[in-house]
Design an enzyme around this catalytic site. Sequence first.
Site, PDB file in Angstrom:
ATOM      1  N   GLU A  75     -10.787   2.577  -1.102  1.00 24.45           N
ATOM      2  CA  GLU A  75     -11.184   2.879   0.275  1.00 24.45           C
ATOM      3  C   GLU A  75     -11.524   4.357   0.447  1.00 24.45           C
ATOM      4  OE1 GLU A  75      -8.151   3.436   3.563  1.00 24.45           O
ATOM      5  OE2 GLU A  75      -6.936   2.299   2.131  1.00 24.45           O
ATOM      6  N   GLU A 102      -1.587  -1.020  -3.840  1.00 24.98           N
ATOM      7  CA  GLU A 102      -2.786  -0.254  -3.502  1.00 24.98           C
ATOM      8  C   GLU A 102      -2.507   1.236  -3.494  1.00 24.98           C
ATOM      9  OE1 GLU A 102      -5.758   0.180   0.384  1.00 24.98           O
ATOM     10  OE2 GLU A 102      -4.685  -1.688   0.029  1.00 24.98           O
ATOM     11  N   ASP A 150       0.851  -1.184   0.000  1.00 24.05           N
ATOM     12  CA  ASP A 150       0.000   0.000   0.000  1.00 24.05           C
ATOM     13  C   ASP A 150       0.887   1.234   0.000  1.00 24.05           C
ATOM     14  OD1 ASP A 150      -1.902   1.958   0.350  1.00 24.05           O
ATOM     15  OD2 ASP A 150      -2.981   0.908   1.944  1.00 24.05           O
ATOM     16  N   HIS A 171     -12.528  -3.376   1.891  1.00 25.78           N
ATOM     17  CA  HIS A 171     -11.625  -2.710   2.831  1.00 25.78           C
ATOM     18  C   HIS A 171     -12.272  -2.668   4.203  1.00 25.78           C
ATOM     19  CE1 HIS A 171     -10.106   0.878   4.979  1.00 25.78           C
ATOM     20  NE2 HIS A 171      -8.948   0.546   4.448  1.00 25.78           N
TER      21      HIS A 171
END
Length: 383
Positions: A254, A228, A202, A304
Amino acid sequence: MKITAIDIYRGQSGKLQPILLRLRTDAGLEGWGEAGVAYGRGAAAAAGMIRDLAPLLLGREAGAIEAFLADCHDHTFWGKNGGTIVHAAASALEMAMWDLLGKELGVPVSRLMGGPVRDEMRCYANGWYEASQEPDDFARATERPLKDGYTALKFYPLGQMVGRNMRHVSHRQITREAADLAVARVRAVRKAVGPDVDLMLDLSGGVIAPEAIRLCERFAEFDIYFVEEPVDPADTAGLAEVARAVPMPVAGGERHYTREGFRPLFEARAVSIVQPDPGNTGGLLETKKIAAMAEAFGMLCAPHVCATPLSTEAALQVGATLPNFAIMELYPYFRHHDGWNAFVADPAEARVRDGHLRPSEAPGLGVEIDAAAIAPWFLETLE
């Protein structure tokens, strides 16, 4: 069965700041929901937004979920093209409505949403690295989730821990040393876990597209399951640029809200794995609709989650019904932090077996709430 009162709670649980609510009805049943902004900044605003949305729900039939969501979109002004706070509040209220409807009918929410297409769901562990800084710290930290049976791990190669919180990249720029450290961290983790564990990275929207591409090219040798938010989530063109250039799937969502908010990602082919959060994207039903849109575009869905076990159970209920479900996020070690409030009996995070979870088969969300445990969090009752 009509909704007669809304109780709002806001508190501190470990490093999270949960915003919970309870719907009460004239039939004596209760439903629980949570706004998915327990991390970062926004708890006070979400609690206030729940108060602002209350007139749309009080006195309404508890099962009128689609009608409530339509009113949130059409008659709040900010519901159209709205962001985190308005949709987190709507999500919390909608989640509680599903909990009520399931309890009224005596079935789990997954049954109400078309029925499960799988008995258990694979989860990846996040938050396992705690205060790791150096590559060797990350390598040692993998021992815990591997011992607990996880076969997929996610972490933030560019993050810097400040106490128990993470500080992400500032001003979309990193130094050469920071990039080298990120690569060294990923190399150390891959070496520690071996070739059979899936790794997700991420970048939390920290860098611009050319830098993200350069980093991902260096990460490629470590066989990454997905990267991500490689660039700012608002930069759809940048996400698409990265997605076309890098050799691993790009994930995001998200910080996107509602079908309308996800539509540009689909049309630009900016991601191949979507990550709607049932606690902030508009609710469980909106999450299911987003996943259906993703399926039509040949994309997978990885819900998420980053809140209390209440949100985890909600994500499990809707996730079980998604044909294109890939994997779900889990923070299994939040519950071991100082100050954690264990207000959920038998939390999902403690039920993981071999990196998989089964959703509760109890009515509603399947969550047993200890209301006394969160009594100090009580803010107000709306009637």
